[in-house]
Write a protein that holds these residues in place. Structure first.
Motif, PDB file in Angstrom:
ATOM      1  N   ALA A   1       0.830  -1.203   0.000  1.00 18.62           N
ATOM      2  CA  ALA A   1       0.000   0.000   0.000  1.00 18.62           C
ATOM      3  C   ALA A   1       0.866   1.254   0.000  1.00 18.62           C
ATOM      4  CB  ALA A   1      -0.932   0.002   1.207  1.00 18.62           C
ATOM      5  N   SER A   2       1.881   1.255   0.852  1.00 21.07           N
ATOM      6  CA  SER A   2       2.771   2.418   0.937  1.00 21.07           C
ATOM      7  C   SER A   2       3.547   2.622  -0.362  1.00 21.07           C
ATOM      8  CB  SER A   2       3.741   2.230   2.114  1.00 21.07           C
ATOM      9  OG  SER A   2       4.614   3.333   2.235  1.00 21.07           O
ATOM     10  N   ASP A   3       4.033   1.536  -0.946  1.00 25.20           N
ATOM     11  CA  ASP A   3       4.779   1.640  -2.209  1.00 25.20           C
ATOM     12  C   ASP A   3       3.888   2.187  -3.327  1.00 25.20           C
ATOM     13  OD1 ASP A   3       6.996   0.652  -0.943  1.00 25.20           O
ATOM     14  OD2 ASP A   3       6.771  -1.395  -1.704  1.00 25.20           O
ATOM     15  N   ALA A   4       2.631   1.705  -3.375  1.00 21.73           N
ATOM     16  CA  ALA A   4       1.707   2.176  -4.416  1.00 21.73           C
ATOM     17  C   ALA A   4       1.385   3.655  -4.236  1.00 21.73           C
ATOM     18  CB  ALA A   4       0.430   1.347  -4.387  1.00 21.73           C
ATOM     19  N   LEU A   5       1.221   4.067  -2.995  1.00 25.17           N
ATOM     20  CA  LEU A   5       0.924   5.473  -2.729  1.00 25.17           C
ATOM     21  C   LEU A   5       2.112   6.355  -3.121  1.00 25.17           C
ATOM     22  CD1 LEU A   5      -1.171   7.440  -1.636  1.00 25.17           C
ATOM     23  CD2 LEU A   5      -0.245   7.076   0.653  1.00 25.17           C
ATOM     24  N   ASN A   6       3.311   5.876  -2.844  1.00 26.66           N
ATOM     25  CA  ASN A   6       4.501   6.630  -3.256  1.00 26.66           C
ATOM     26  C   ASN A   6       4.579   6.735  -4.776  1.00 26.66           C
ATOM     27  OD1 ASN A   6       5.380   7.103  -0.643  1.00 26.66           O
ATOM     28  ND2 ASN A   6       6.579   5.222  -0.552  1.00 26.66           N
ATOM     29  N   SER A   7       4.138   5.688  -5.476  1.00 25.70           N
ATOM     30  CA  SER A   7       4.119   5.739  -6.950  1.00 25.70           C
ATOM     31  C   SER A   7       3.134   6.789  -7.436  1.00 25.70           C
ATOM     32  CB  SER A   7       3.749   4.368  -7.513  1.00 25.70           C
ATOM     33  OG  SER A   7       4.730   3.403  -7.202  1.00 25.70           O
ATOM     34  N   ALA A   8       2.011   6.904  -6.753  1.00 26.66           N
ATOM     35  CA  ALA A   8       1.036   7.939  -7.106  1.00 26.66           C
ATOM     36  C   ALA A   8       1.632   9.330  -6.877  1.00 26.66           C
ATOM     37  CB  ALA A   8      -0.235   7.759  -6.290  1.00 26.66           C
ATOM     38  N   LEU A   9       2.386   9.478  -5.769  1.00 26.30           N
ATOM     39  CA  LEU A   9       2.993  10.776  -5.452  1.00 26.30           C
ATOM     40  C   LEU A   9       4.111  11.131  -6.428  1.00 26.30           C
ATOM     41  CD1 LEU A   9       3.030  10.624  -1.557  1.00 26.30           C
ATOM     42  CD2 LEU A   9       1.936  12.379  -2.958  1.00 26.30           C
ATOM     43  N   GLU A  10       4.748  10.132  -7.006  1.00 27.71           N
ATOM     44  CA  GLU A  10       5.773  10.427  -8.014  1.00 27.71           C
ATOM     45  C   GLU A  10       5.152  11.074  -9.247  1.00 27.71           C
ATOM     46  OE1 GLU A  10       7.806   6.835  -8.893  1.00 27.71           O
ATOM     47  OE2 GLU A  10       8.776   6.689  -6.915  1.00 27.71           O
ATOM     48  N   VAL A  11       3.897  10.744  -9.510  1.00 29.12           N
ATOM     49  CA  VAL A  11       3.209  11.322 -10.664  1.00 29.12           C
ATOM     50  C   VAL A  11       2.681  12.709 -10.334  1.00 29.12           C
ATOM     51  CG1 VAL A  11       1.336  11.008 -12.338  1.00 29.12           C
ATOM     52  CG2 VAL A  11       2.580   9.008 -11.461  1.00 29.12           C
ATOM     53  N   VAL A  12       2.088  12.854  -9.121  1.00 29.12           N
ATOM     54  CA  VAL A  12       1.530  14.147  -8.696  1.00 29.12           C
ATOM     55  C   VAL A  12       2.048  14.467  -7.284  1.00 29.12           C
ATOM     56  CG1 VAL A  12      -0.551  14.271 -10.122  1.00 29.12           C
ATOM     57  CG2 VAL A  12      -0.562  12.853  -8.092  1.00 29.12           C
ATOM     58  N   PRO A  13       3.258  14.986  -7.178  1.00 25.33           N
ATOM     59  CA  PRO A  13       3.891  15.207  -5.870  1.00 25.33           C
ATOM     60  C   PRO A  13       3.124  16.165  -4.962  1.00 25.33           C
ATOM     61  CG  PRO A  13       5.481  15.429  -7.661  1.00 25.33           C
ATOM     62  CD  PRO A  13       4.135  15.391  -8.289  1.00 25.33           C
ATOM     63  N   ASP A  14       2.335  17.055  -5.520  1.00 21.16           N
ATOM     64  CA  ASP A  14       1.668  18.078  -4.711  1.00 21.16           C
ATOM     65  C   ASP A  14       0.235  17.709  -4.340  1.00 21.16           C
ATOM     66  OD1 ASP A  14       3.951  19.665  -4.895  1.00 21.16           O
ATOM     67  OD2 ASP A  14       3.279  20.584  -6.778  1.00 21.16           O
ATOM     68  N   ASN A  15      -0.192  16.481  -4.594  1.00 25.55           N
ATOM     69  CA  ASN A  15      -1.558  16.082  -4.266  1.00 25.55           C
ATOM     70  C   ASN A  15      -1.723  16.049  -2.745  1.00 25.55           C
ATOM     71  OD1 ASN A  15      -3.764  14.035  -3.577  1.00 25.55           O
ATOM     72  ND2 ASN A  15      -4.059  14.300  -5.780  1.00 25.55           N
ATOM     73  N   LYS A  16      -2.614  16.893  -2.219  1.00 24.55           N
ATOM     74  CA  LYS A  16      -2.767  17.030  -0.769  1.00 24.55           C
ATOM     75  C   LYS A  16      -3.337  15.777  -0.116  1.00 24.55           C
ATOM     76  CE  LYS A  16      -3.325  22.066  -0.864  1.00 24.55           C
ATOM     77  NZ  LYS A  16      -4.226  23.210  -0.525  1.00 24.55           N
TER      78      LYS A  16
ATOM     79  N   TYR B   1      -3.067  12.580  -1.164  1.00 24.58           N
ATOM     80  CA  TYR B   1      -2.050  11.535  -1.130  1.00 24.58           C
ATOM     81  C   TYR B   1      -0.995  11.840  -0.067  1.00 24.58           C
ATOM     82  CZ  TYR B   1      -3.950  10.445  -5.805  1.00 24.58           C
ATOM     83  OH  TYR B   1      -4.768  10.140  -6.868  1.00 24.58           O
ATOM     84  N   THR B   2      -0.605  13.109   0.018  1.00 24.93           N
ATOM     85  CA  THR B   2       0.418  13.509   0.985  1.00 24.93           C
ATOM     86  C   THR B   2      -0.063  13.279   2.421  1.00 24.93           C
ATOM     87  OG1 THR B   2       1.255  15.188  -0.545  1.00 24.93           O
ATOM     88  CG2 THR B   2       1.861  15.416   1.775  1.00 24.93           C
ATOM     89  N   LYS B   3      -1.312  13.612   2.683  1.00 23.21           N
ATOM     90  CA  LYS B   3      -1.869  13.437   4.028  1.00 23.21           C
ATOM     91  C   LYS B   3      -1.920  11.967   4.416  1.00 23.21           C
ATOM     92  CE  LYS B   3      -5.947  14.562   6.810  1.00 23.21           C
ATOM     93  NZ  LYS B   3      -7.293  15.218   6.807  1.00 23.21           N
ATOM     94  N   VAL B   4      -2.391  11.136   3.488  1.00 20.51           N
ATOM     95  CA  VAL B   4      -2.467   9.700   3.770  1.00 20.51           C
ATOM     96  C   VAL B   4      -1.072   9.122   3.963  1.00 20.51           C
ATOM     97  CG1 VAL B   4      -3.147   7.452   2.850  1.00 20.51           C
ATOM     98  CG2 VAL B   4      -4.646   9.425   2.543  1.00 20.51           C
ATOM     99  N   ALA B   5      -0.132   9.518   3.115  1.00 18.14           N
ATOM    100  CA  ALA B   5       1.237   9.007   3.219  1.00 18.14           C
ATOM    101  C   ALA B   5       1.858   9.374   4.556  1.00 18.14           C
ATOM    102  CB  ALA B   5       2.083   9.553   2.068  1.00 18.14           C
ATOM    103  N   ALA B   6       1.612  10.585   5.025  1.00 14.98           N
ATOM    104  CA  ALA B   6       2.157  11.017   6.319  1.00 14.98           C
ATOM    105  C   ALA B   6       1.567  10.199   7.460  1.00 14.98           C
ATOM    106  CB  ALA B   6       1.876  12.505   6.523  1.00 14.98           C
ATOM    107  N   PHE B   7       0.281   9.917   7.374  1.00 18.81           N
ATOM    108  CA  PHE B   7      -0.363   9.132   8.430  1.00 18.81           C
ATOM    109  C   PHE B   7       0.170   7.703   8.437  1.00 18.81           C
ATOM    110  CE2 PHE B   7      -3.621   6.307  10.075  1.00 18.81           C
ATOM    111  CZ  PHE B   7      -4.006   6.939  11.243  1.00 18.81           C
ATOM    112  N   TRP B   8       0.299   7.108   7.249  1.00 18.44           N
ATOM    113  CA  TRP B   8       0.799   5.739   7.191  1.00 18.44           C
ATOM    114  C   TRP B   8       2.249   5.641   7.650  1.00 18.44           C
ATOM    115  CZ3 TRP B   8      -1.266   3.664   1.807  1.00 18.44           C
ATOM    116  CH2 TRP B   8      -2.648   3.512   1.901  1.00 18.44           C
TER     117      TRP B   8
END
Length: 488
Positions: free
Chosen positions: A449-464, A466-473
């Motif tokens: 899950a974390s790896d997939a979310l990081n892949s999403a952030l590589e495409v859109v680094p400024d997505n709020k 995704y960033t919030k969920v990634a920080a929580f995880w």
């Protein structure tokens, strides 16, 4: 609660006020003030208890006891309660109840929750049909002041919090999810009180142990699930322990839903073998197996699929397809597509049990072809067209979305993964990566899950989001188990 003659009014809008001996005095003080007004007071029983303690302290100061004749302690009580009423412009009333634990935050050495102080502030309308639950909570809190370790009363407060969260009092509660967490906290305090009493040789068993553990398990699981991607794993662990205890109760063991909720909890923790054992025990009972709804049988199938138990997965899927039909709102095409995927994986598993029963690749392709024809895919009879349909991300994504929305996270996880790996252009689709991350999270695959979310952030680094969920995880606040609620 109500302010009564003799109550100690502590403050008006936070400003200290002396003792109120008459409602007229109170009116004179409060009347000219601008609304809303907050009155903080200590009711008569608590005031008398405090006065008695102060008098005893004064006497001890004047006449110190001999060493060893009296034990005193500055240790704070495990429950520190105060009631507060606030009048508001809309005619609402706010009730505030506080429960504090002397334990530290987080988990202790036995991986049990050590709750930090919790507070709930609930607002309800005077015109509501009943405030009986809130009145009972207030009464129970005063009772707990005299006996802070009452198992029955701690458990009852937890039940009442859950009843309020589920809409038993008012629709104006600010955050029902937080209130459920608070209910779980009180149920845990009741559990700790019961264990402490038993250790001290004065057991306080739960009035209905089976019912109690069912409530604990379901409350923790719901507290986790309703928080979506921000659920606390602590709730999940406590749910798992409670499910194990509940299922040993004869009364609870006949509850089919409870068995599946326990398996769902195990899946969310990534413990698929444990989930299979739970469902296996249920399926071994002919009486239960005959009564299983279609949706439960599909959960059986997806679990056996992820474990590579192909024959069992096929058996349940084939039984659904030929006898019961797909559980609504799924269609027969959804079932057939899933069967095709099982056959495809089965045909590629060189180490499967009973290899002589392994289907051919052609069998799965024929099933895929049937689905494509039924869905009206152009030229589905053509091999190249079929390959094109199966290598398009949208094909797998659409099926995954259906299963994900209905809680079949194991199927959704696989189908999203197929969408990402069969279509090269899909790797730049951040939304698809995010959906795959969510499916992995609910299926207990946290690393994926974390790896997939990081892949999403590589495409859109400024997505709020995704960033919030990634920080929580990355750093879940596992100690944030207590809840603080504020009404609207």
């Amino acid at each position: 609660g109500m302010v009564q003659v003799g109550d100690d009014v502590i403050a008006i809008n936070g400003a200290p006020l002396g003792k109120v001996t008459s409602h007229r005095v109170l009116a004179e003080k409060v009347g000219p003030l601008k609304r809303p007004v907050k009155i903080t007071f200590m009711s008569r029983p608590a005031a008398e208890t405090l006065a008695t303690q102060q008098e005893l302290k004064r006497k001890l100061t004047m006449n110190p006891p001999d060493a060893g004749s009296l034990e005193t302690s500055d240790k704070p009580s495990t429950s520190d309660k105060m009631a507060s009423l606030e009048s508001a412009e809309d005619g609402s009333i706010v009730s505030e109840v506080t429960a504090a634990s002397t334990k530290g935050e987080g988990l202790d050495e036995r991986k049990r929750i050590a709750p930090s102080p919790a507070r709930a502030q609930m607002r309800w309308k005077k015109a509501d049909a009943t405030t009986a639950h809130l009145d009972e909570i207030a009464d129970l809190h005063w009772n707990l002041q005299g006996n802070e370790s009452s198992v029955a009363e701690l458990g009852r407060v937890g039940q009442l919090c859950l009843m309020i969260a589920d809409g038993g009092i008012s629709k104006t509660i600010a955050d029902e999810n937080q209130l459920r967490k608070l209910g779980a906290l009180f149920l845990d305090l009741a559990q700790d009180a019961s264990a402490s009493a038993a250790a001290a040789g004065m057991p306080q068993p739960h009035p209905e142990p089976g019912t109690y553990w069912c409530l604990v398990a379901r409350t923790h699981l719901k507290a986790f699930e309703t928080q979506a991607l921000f659920g606390l794993r602590t709730n999940l662990m406590r749910a798992g322990t409670a499910f194990d205890t509940a299922l040993h109760s004869f009364a609870s063991s006949t509850d089919i839903d409870l068995w599946f909720e326990s398996a769902r909890c195990s899946v969310a923790m990534g413990q698929y073998d444990r989930a299979a054992q739970t469902l296996g025990a249920l399926g071994a009972n002919p009486q239960f197996n005959a009564a299983l709804p279609p949706k439960f049988k599909l959960h059986y199938a997806e679990l056996f699929k992820v474990l590579g138990q192909w024959e069992e997965a096929h058996s349940y899927l084939y039984g659904l397809f030929t006898e019961h039909g797909a559980p609504p709102p799924l269609s027969q095409q959804d079932l057939l597509f899933t069967m095709a995927r099982v056959y495809e994986e089965w045909s590629q598993d060189e180490h499967c049990d009973n290899p002589e029963n392994r289907p051919s690749t052609k069998t799965s392709r024929d099933m895929y072809r049937q689905v494509a024809i039924q869905l009206g895919v152009a030229n589905a009879e053509d091999e190249a067209a079929l390959d094109g349909w199966l290598s398009t991300a949208a094909t797998w994504r659409d099926f995954a979305d259906k299963f994900s929305s209905l809680g079949y996270h194991l199927l959704a996880m696989d189908f999203y993964y197929q969408a990402l790996t069969r279509d090269e252009s899909a790797t730049s689709n951040h939304s698809l990566w995010y959906r795959y991350a969510k499916a992995c999270y609910f299926a207990g695959q946290l690393r994926s899950a974390s790896d997939a979310l990081n892949s999403a952030l590589e495409v859109v680094p400024d997505n709020k989001t995704y960033t919030k969920v990634a920080a929580f995880w990355a750093s879940p606040p596992e100690s944030e188990y207590a809840s603080s609620l504020t009404g609207p």
